[in-house]
Each structure stands twice: as C-alpha cells, then as structure tokens.
Write a protein that holds these residues in place. Sequence first.
Motif, PDB file in Angstrom:
ATOM      1  N   LEU A 135      39.700  47.412  43.575  1.00  0.00           N
ATOM      2  CA  LEU A 135      38.534  48.578  42.720  1.00  0.00           C
ATOM      3  C   LEU A 135      36.945  48.032  43.503  1.00  0.00           C
ATOM      4  O   LEU A 135      36.340  48.381  42.649  1.00  0.00           O
ATOM      5  N   GLY A 136      37.439  47.240  44.381  1.00  0.00           N
ATOM      6  CA  GLY A 136      36.600  46.799  45.093  1.00  0.00           C
ATOM      7  C   GLY A 136      35.585  45.787  43.754  1.00  0.00           C
ATOM      8  O   GLY A 136      34.227  45.370  44.382  1.00  0.00           O
ATOM      9  N   VAL A 137      36.271  45.062  42.821  1.00  0.00           N
ATOM     10  CA  VAL A 137      35.304  43.493  41.513  1.00  0.00           C
ATOM     11  C   VAL A 137      36.356  42.614  42.081  1.00  0.00           C
ATOM     12  O   VAL A 137      37.426  42.192  42.436  1.00  0.00           O
ATOM     13  N   ARG A 138      35.090  41.434  41.625  1.00  0.00           N
ATOM     14  CA  ARG A 138      36.173  40.071  41.647  1.00  0.00           C
ATOM     15  C   ARG A 138      35.782  39.382  40.068  1.00  0.00           C
ATOM     16  O   ARG A 138      36.194  38.524  40.188  1.00  0.00           O
ATOM     17  N   ARG A 139      35.169  40.019  39.832  1.00  0.00           N
ATOM     18  CA  ARG A 139      34.236  39.866  38.004  1.00  0.00           C
ATOM     19  C   ARG A 139      34.761  41.387  37.280  1.00  0.00           C
ATOM     20  O   ARG A 139      34.714  42.055  37.209  1.00  0.00           O
ATOM     21  N   THR A 228      34.375  43.714  29.448  1.00  0.00           N
ATOM     22  CA  THR A 228      33.345  44.227  29.833  1.00  0.00           C
ATOM     23  C   THR A 228      32.271  42.862  29.908  1.00  0.00           C
ATOM     24  O   THR A 228      31.629  43.441  31.270  1.00  0.00           O
ATOM     25  N   ASP A 229      32.465  42.366  29.271  1.00  0.00           N
ATOM     26  CA  ASP A 229      30.997  41.349  29.229  1.00  0.00           C
ATOM     27  C   ASP A 229      30.794  40.415  30.429  1.00  0.00           C
ATOM     28  O   ASP A 229      32.255  39.861  30.637  1.00  0.00           O
ATOM     29  N   SER A 230      29.429  40.350  30.463  1.00  0.00           N
ATOM     30  CA  SER A 230      29.702  38.528  32.025  1.00  0.00           C
ATOM     31  C   SER A 230      30.223  37.591  31.413  1.00  0.00           C
ATOM     32  O   SER A 230      30.703  36.677  32.122  1.00  0.00           O
ATOM     33  N   SER A 231      30.259  37.350  30.040  1.00  0.00           N
ATOM     34  CA  SER A 231      31.057  35.988  28.984  1.00  0.00           C
ATOM     35  C   SER A 231      32.409  35.934  29.975  1.00  0.00           C
ATOM     36  O   SER A 231      32.713  34.868  30.104  1.00  0.00           O
ATOM     37  N   ARG A 232      33.201  37.201  30.216  1.00  0.00           N
ATOM     38  CA  ARG A 232      34.696  36.991  30.505  1.00  0.00           C
ATOM     39  C   ARG A 232      34.701  36.648  31.876  1.00  0.00           C
ATOM     40  O   ARG A 232      35.331  36.168  32.760  1.00  0.00           O
ATOM     41  N   SER A 233      33.904  36.678  32.792  1.00  0.00           N
ATOM     42  CA  SER A 233      33.283  36.491  34.136  1.00  0.00           C
ATOM     43  C   SER A 233      33.230  35.071  34.046  1.00  0.00           C
ATOM     44  O   SER A 233      33.686  34.418  35.223  1.00  0.00           O
ATOM     45  N   VAL A 234      32.168  34.336  32.483  1.00  0.00           N
ATOM     46  CA  VAL A 234      32.082  33.230  32.908  1.00  0.00           C
ATOM     47  C   VAL A 234      33.344  32.890  32.658  1.00  0.00           C
ATOM     48  O   VAL A 234      33.947  31.277  33.079  1.00  0.00           O
ATOM     49  N   LYS A 235      33.960  33.099  31.542  1.00  0.00           N
ATOM     50  CA  LYS A 235      35.273  31.843  31.154  1.00  0.00           C
ATOM     51  C   LYS A 235      36.457  32.475  31.910  1.00  0.00           C
ATOM     52  O   LYS A 235      36.947  30.880  32.609  1.00  0.00           O
ATOM     53  N   PHE A 236      36.902  33.260  33.808  1.00  0.00           N
ATOM     54  CA  PHE A 236      37.277  33.126  34.792  1.00  0.00           C
ATOM     55  C   PHE A 236      36.591  31.995  35.052  1.00  0.00           C
ATOM     56  O   PHE A 236      38.534  31.634  35.905  1.00  0.00           O
ATOM     57  N   PHE A 237      35.646  31.954  35.761  1.00  0.00           N
ATOM     58  CA  PHE A 237      34.892  30.092  36.290  1.00  0.00           C
ATOM     59  C   PHE A 237      35.714  29.611  35.551  1.00  0.00           C
ATOM     60  O   PHE A 237      36.119  28.133  37.049  1.00  0.00           O
ATOM     61  N   LEU A 238      35.420  29.465  34.796  1.00  0.00           N
ATOM     62  CA  LEU A 238      35.743  27.792  33.880  1.00  0.00           C
ATOM     63  C   LEU A 238      36.910  27.725  33.895  1.00  0.00           C
ATOM     64  O   LEU A 238      37.352  26.287  34.115  1.00  0.00           O
TER      65      LEU A 238
END
Length: 343
Positions: A135-139, A228-238
């Motif tokens: 789906l062209g997404v990475r976060r 779909t919040d950016s906090s989940r992207s930060v959690k994935f990174f951490l």
Amino acid sequence: MKVNKINIEPYKAYGVVYHADTCLPLLDAFNRKKIKFKALARHTYPGDRLDENTLGLNSIGYWDASEPQDWGLDWHRNEGIEFHFLESGTMPYAQENKEVLLTPNHLTITHPWEAHKVGNPYVGMGKFYWVIIDLGVRRPHQEWVWPDWVTLVPKDLDRLTAILRQNEKSIWKTDQKVRDCFVRINKAIDTDVNGSSASRIRLLVNYLLILLFDLLNTEDIVLNEKLTDSSRSVKFFLDELGNNLSENWTVELMAESAGVGVTRFTHHCKRLTNVTPMRYLMMKRLNLSKRMLLENQELTIAEIAYTCGFATSQYFATVFKKHEKCSPKAYRLKLTEENPECV
C-alpha cells in the motif's frame, strides 16, 4: 515449482532497516518435502514471478501440511497489508499482543510492518493461504495507496480502508464465500504459467476485498483513530531502536526515521517512555552494554562501547560510572564473580 527470489533494497530510515520476510523456514520445509507449497510473488518473496499486470500484489500463495511440522515463522514483518486464511487444520498465530490458535475459516489481517508470527514454535497441520498487497506506506500514520487495479468504488474503498486501519480486531471467523474465494485463488495459482492467471487473480483479490467489506462494514464496528496516529509510528521506531543502537542518532534523525517532526516525536516519546528521546537512547545503550559485559567476555570495553553507540570508550566509561556507580570493568568483574558460569 520455482522458488527463485529477486533481491531488492530494504526500507531504510537512518539506521532502522525493515526487511520484508523471505520465508526461509518455509522454503526449507518445502525442500525437505515436509509440505506442499505454491506461490506467485515478487521482490524477496519466494515463488514463481508475478508480472507487471499485478503490480502492488507482492505475494499470493499457500502451503499444505499433512504431517506434524518442525518449523515455524518467528516474529517478522511484511511491507504490505497481509491477509491469512486457514482452510483446514489448526495453526498457532500471534500478532503484537494477541496469540490464538486458528481453526478452519479463520482470517487474520496484518497491517504494514506489523510484527506477527506463525507457529508456537511450530506451525500446525493444515492448509494456509496468504495475500500481501503493498500500500506504499512504511509508517502507521501514512495514507494507504491501493494498486490501481483495485476496482471498488471510491466510497466503498475509503470505508474499507478506514475500517482496516482503525479497527483493533484483526482475527475474524469467516463464511463459505470467503472459503470458496481462497479455493479459487488456489486454482488460479496452480494453473498460472508466466502470468497467465493475472486477470483471474486481480478479479479474485477484488472479490476478496468486497467480501471483507461486507464482513467488516457492520454497525457495531468500533473505529479507533489512534491506530493511525503518529504516536504508533513513534512506538514502532522505539521498538526497533534497540536493534540499531550503534547509529549516530540525534533527535532530528530519530524523528525523521519515525516519519514525524521533531516536536511531535519528542512529545510522543515522552508520553510513551516518560523520558526524553536522548535519555531513552542512553538507557537503551547502557542496558545493552550491561548485557554485553556479562555475556561477551571476549570483547574489550572499547569494542562494547562502539557496538552500543558510544563515540569513545572514555565517554562510555564516564556515562556508565555516573549511572552504575562503578566502571564497566568493575561491573563485569563483580558480575562474573557472582555468576561464574557466565565466564
């Protein structure tokens, strides 16, 4: 069946590297004749090659295990949304905080780059399908872009996308229509020769999405925009940071790797960990260094310092002593005296 694969560059973001799963245990089981296996795929996935008529579909296939297995697919990630379906048998399955035993007609939905595993530790006997669509997404907070051959009308596709992205339930019991769809997918895969089933596969994937839309689009569905919040992207990174501590991280690079701005990254990091990004990074590095001091006796203090991301051994010693009230050398000596079996 050929099980060739084509290597592509993994997704990288300043030290955090995501590799799409290559299914090596599955290939090994197939080569040992433990299972029947057939797939059409592109990129690093095993199977006969998909052609340009199904761009965006990265893997579609099945395995059929009719005897006890001695392998499993440990925690891994895929770059696209993945649908699993169990036609027969039982299958241990885990996804983030959920662990279940799948039974016939169970379907699972895995978001892009969401960690999951099949087997505990071994897969069960059964016939197991999968469909992976990029789906062209990475976060998690990035917008999904479906392949242009997905034919749902915009209103229905938007609704399906919202349900898939914002619904916490990811394991469903389906009906005979979904089962029949996967049986037809089975036939299309088996009869494909150099892309001859491309039209049929496109049609069946669209039909599967329509069936999912009918299954999920109910009045009692609960949507959660936080998924779909950016906090989940930060959690994935951490969550991934511990595998990339040797990188020369700054707050700016961490934020860019997570796909958000510095202010928002810092805000989410403090809410998730109760400390600032650089403090969290330092704690992760110190924790790794303590494990290595005990478990890697052959490494010097300097080698451990560099491996854990400290610029110099002197700086490592200074930070370590500040937090542990002793030098790295003294810490190692104390631990090995208390645990001589670790030497």
